[in-house]
Design a protein around this motif. Structure first.
Motif, mmCIF file in Angstrom:
data_model
loop_
_atom_site.group_PDB
_atom_site.id
_atom_site.type_symbol
_atom_site.label_atom_id
_atom_site.label_comp_id
_atom_site.label_asym_id
_atom_site.label_seq_id
_atom_site.Cartn_x
_atom_site.Cartn_y
_atom_site.Cartn_z
ATOM 1 N N ILE A 1 0.854 -1.269 -0.104
ATOM 2 C CA ILE A 1 -0.046 -0.168 0.300
ATOM 3 C C ILE A 1 0.952 1.308 -0.096
ATOM 4 O O ILE A 1 1.850 1.187 0.481
ATOM 5 N N GLY A 2 0.594 2.267 -0.759
ATOM 6 C CA GLY A 2 1.235 3.368 -0.822
ATOM 7 C C GLY A 2 0.337 4.749 -0.917
ATOM 8 O O GLY A 2 -0.605 4.785 -1.406
ATOM 9 N N LEU A 3 1.034 5.905 -0.574
ATOM 10 C CA LEU A 3 0.435 7.057 -0.809
ATOM 11 C C LEU A 3 1.044 7.697 -2.069
ATOM 12 O O LEU A 3 2.376 7.453 -2.112
ATOM 13 N N VAL A 4 0.348 8.355 -2.986
ATOM 14 C CA VAL A 4 0.961 8.650 -4.082
ATOM 15 C C VAL A 4 0.262 10.214 -4.438
ATOM 16 O O VAL A 4 -1.019 10.342 -4.222
ATOM 17 N N ASP A 5 1.064 11.067 -5.040
ATOM 18 C CA ASP A 5 0.494 12.068 -5.204
ATOM 19 C C ASP A 5 -0.060 12.331 -6.830
ATOM 20 O O ASP A 5 0.144 11.181 -7.296
ATOM 21 N N ASP A 6 -0.664 13.396 -7.024
ATOM 22 C CA ASP A 6 -1.318 13.743 -8.387
ATOM 23 C C ASP A 6 -0.586 13.410 -9.601
ATOM 24 O O ASP A 6 -1.105 13.474 -10.672
ATOM 25 N N LYS A 7 0.604 13.485 -9.531
ATOM 26 C CA LYS A 7 1.680 13.334 -10.566
ATOM 27 C C LYS A 7 2.024 11.776 -10.708
ATOM 28 O O LYS A 7 2.676 11.554 -11.471
ATOM 29 N N GLY A 8 1.491 10.995 -9.665
ATOM 30 C CA GLY A 8 1.981 9.456 -9.904
ATOM 31 C C GLY A 8 3.288 9.272 -9.074
ATOM 32 O O GLY A 8 3.857 8.310 -9.460
ATOM 33 N N LYS A 9 3.510 10.100 -8.351
ATOM 34 C CA LYS A 9 4.907 9.901 -7.499
ATOM 35 C C LYS A 9 4.580 8.998 -6.255
ATOM 36 O O LYS A 9 3.623 9.850 -5.455
ATOM 37 N N LEU A 10 5.131 8.201 -5.864
ATOM 38 C CA LEU A 10 5.148 7.365 -4.581
ATOM 39 C C LEU A 10 5.457 8.305 -3.499
ATOM 40 O O LEU A 10 6.926 8.197 -3.385
ATOM 41 N N ILE A 11 4.901 8.500 -2.447
ATOM 42 C CA ILE A 11 5.297 9.266 -1.213
ATOM 43 C C ILE A 11 5.824 8.266 -0.249
ATOM 44 O O ILE A 11 6.852 8.403 0.466
ATOM 45 N N SER A 12 5.050 7.267 0.088
ATOM 46 C CA SER A 12 5.115 6.399 1.233
ATOM 47 C C SER A 12 4.633 5.065 0.992
ATOM 48 O O SER A 12 3.870 5.161 0.415
ATOM 49 N N LYS A 13 5.339 3.883 1.170
ATOM 50 C CA LYS A 13 4.644 2.746 1.245
ATOM 51 C C LYS A 13 5.130 1.649 2.347
ATOM 52 O O LYS A 13 5.863 1.961 3.200
ATOM 53 N N ASP A 14 4.301 0.903 2.356
ATOM 54 C CA ASP A 14 4.720 -0.322 3.297
ATOM 55 C C ASP A 14 3.798 -1.584 2.929
ATOM 56 O O ASP A 14 3.050 -1.532 1.829
ATOM 57 N N SER A 15 4.120 -2.756 3.423
ATOM 58 C CA SER A 15 3.361 -4.005 3.102
ATOM 59 C C SER A 15 3.145 -4.980 4.049
ATOM 60 O O SER A 15 4.114 -5.022 5.231
ATOM 61 N N ASP B 1 -7.187 -6.024 6.939
ATOM 62 C CA ASP B 1 -6.003 -5.650 7.004
ATOM 63 C C ASP B 1 -5.542 -4.540 6.275
ATOM 64 O O ASP B 1 -4.595 -3.679 6.364
ATOM 65 N N MET B 2 -6.074 -4.689 4.907
ATOM 66 C CA MET B 2 -5.906 -3.527 3.901
ATOM 67 C C MET B 2 -6.394 -2.253 4.426
ATOM 68 O O MET B 2 -5.568 -1.271 4.395
ATOM 69 N N ALA B 3 -7.609 -2.170 5.043
ATOM 70 C CA ALA B 3 -7.942 -0.870 5.849
ATOM 71 C C ALA B 3 -7.204 -0.526 6.684
ATOM 72 O O ALA B 3 -6.647 0.650 6.864
ATOM 73 N N ASP B 4 -6.570 -1.303 7.715
ATOM 74 C CA ASP B 4 -5.727 -1.004 9.000
ATOM 75 C C ASP B 4 -4.636 -0.524 8.460
ATOM 76 O O ASP B 4 -3.967 0.638 8.935
ATOM 77 N N LEU B 5 -3.787 -1.111 7.534
ATOM 78 C CA LEU B 5 -2.628 -0.499 6.951
ATOM 79 C C LEU B 5 -2.593 0.646 6.069
ATOM 80 O O LEU B 5 -1.647 1.471 6.393
ATOM 81 N N SER B 6 -3.982 0.761 5.666
ATOM 82 C CA SER B 6 -3.963 2.122 4.716
ATOM 83 C C SER B 6 -4.226 3.208 5.796
ATOM 84 O O SER B 6 -3.457 4.420 5.646
#
Lengths: 314, 314
Positions: A15-29, A44-49
């Motif tokens: 799961i990752g946070l992405v800006d409106d240019k498609g740049k990945l800001i932060s991720k985890d799995s 689990d998906m919701a919790d990690l989000s």
């Protein structure tokens, strides 16, 4: 505004946070533990989000939407995974389940389509409106972008380009048909061809590389052998490049994308792969009088799934 | 408002008046005499256009646009025929040449794309937004309609579906590649296969039908023989249906159109052809869990070229 992208795979949920240019800001799995009930997986998906959003000091109101990329057949409109062999999902209402935990718009798409969207927004096909992305892995994943949108046909099941014939009646494919491109040009196909070649003729440097253990063969090994001048390695790679190029030529004759992106571990070979592929494709393509499709190696690697899923809401 | 459609072929120039529903109101044709200079051919096109308009008691102001369908590679934006083997056109500025005689917007497209647009507007795929039309003739023509528009890729050369592989390295194709679908499933391919089969084994009812003259073989003859229980005829038709179905399955796996239209003389066989084709396609298609593409026989026949060309301006 930010977008949350979820790449739901058979092994991990990334799961990752992405800006409106498609740049990945932060991720985890986290591991998928795919044999569980879907309600547990989605929780689990919701919790990690929520964890990732908070960890980056954002709140839900900073997130425009959640996108989920999932292997298999998806009903994007209804937000349902119709069928996924990888994670044993069968008519799973993933959107409504997710919205039990997070009150945001939820989009869902096939993972190969997400990868194609990601490469189109911020990867190797950035700046184009029409592109096709092919991922050479266990199978051949493919996604088609037309007018900056995922093309998925009238039933959301289109662009299964790995399942178009290379040699009708040929090698058995996972889809049940004989001779699909996937059965010749996926990474798995190259590994199998290498194993078969060694069974027939063990006089190859590959045998030393794997110390006689066929299970150690990956898609890199025949390339390494070919580079050392090994006869079997060279034969395997020549054939693989012929098969890969033939399928790419088909994609170009059918879709004429501005950029044709190829990804997967095999593509780490870079120019060693691209140069002969380009030569064969140019030689065999139908229409030589027009501007030609550019074949490029994927840029986003494993992040393509997250980024593309996030961009579904853009 | 009315639209003028011109189907510029290697043998004839067919021109018609078409209404905004894609209905052909009036048509006429003249020989192309393709070895002439393009200026003469375009002048004839203009003269016949004006004649048809007047004959139907309309004036130029009643016509919204002229569309031209032409075999070969077209630059629709610039209004140029880049290359056409059939009519020996090479970088012909057909739009500007036509506008020397008639001051109307002129659109130009590949003829197979025009046929697909026609079937989509008022033919077998009427009412759909996504369809593919395949024409089984000398070669395999194909056109893809996405969101009610012709899909032609970034360079206007897409949807050459006849030139995707059925059997890589197989029968020689007109495009120079070996094993294209066209080399197995065009009408020409069926005729050639029939000739080859008779050369190997002359014990067939076909020999009586053609009175020993191989040149008399058309695509209907092996069908007629198969219907009479002739062994060679049945073998030929079984193989042809296998090849045709395999390529149609590829088209479905790639595009998932709502309707897949097949046209050309072979399709006059109706259910005799459609039934086994549908069976094989359903058996081999990748995605069985979703709503499925409907395969239909083309409705507009030879008028598709005119109607589709006319609808370019709609």
């Amino acid at each position: 505004m930010l977008y949350l992208g979820i790449d739901l795979g058979g092994t991990n949920i990334a799961i990752g946070l992405v800006d409106d240019k498609g740049k990945l800001i932060s991720k985890d799995s986290i591991p998928t533990n795919k044999d569980r009930d879907y309600t547990e997986i989605v929780k689990d998906m919701a919790d990690l989000s929520i964890y990732i959003i908070k960890r980056n000091s954002y709140e839900l109101k900073d997130i425009k939407s959640i996108g989920i990329g999932c292997p298999g057949t998806i009903d994007s409109e209804k937000g349902i995974v119709i069928y996924s062999n990888n994670i044993k999902f069968n008519n799973v209402p993933i959107r409504s389940e997710m919205q039990k935990y997070i009150d945001l718009p939820v989009f869902i798409e096939n993972d190969a389509n997400c990868a194609a969207l990601a490469e189109s927004v911020s990867g190797a096909a950035k700046g184009t409106t029409n592109s096709v992305t092919i991922t050479l892995g266990t199978g051949i994943g493919s996604g088609v972008i037309i007018d900056n949108k995922i093309y998925s046909g009238f039933n959301n099941a289109a662009s299964e380009l790995g399942h178009t014939t290379l040699i009708l009646g040929g090698k058995e494919c996972t889809c049940g048909r004989g001779g699909c491109w996937e059965a010749y040009a996926s990474a798995t196909a190259l590994i199998r061809a290498t194993q078969d070649a060694l069974r027939e003729n063990s006089n190859s440097v590959i045998n030393k590389m794997i110390k006689g253990d066929m299970e150690k063969i990956d898609a890199k090994i025949p390339f390494d052998a070919a580079k050392q001048g090994d006869k079997i390695g060279s034969m395997l790679i020549d054939k693989y490049i012929e098969y890969l190029s033939a399928g790419l030529t088909n994609v170009i004759n059918a879709f004429q994308p501005e950029v044709l992106v190829i990804g997967g571990g095999v593509c780490n070979q870079g120019e060693y792969l691209l140069e002969p592929v380009n030569k064969l494709v140019k030689q065999n393509m139908f229409c030589k009088e027009v501007r030609q499709t550019e074949i490029k190696v994927a840029k986003l690697g494993n992040d393509a799934g997250i980024v593309g899923a996030a961009m579904l809401g853009k």
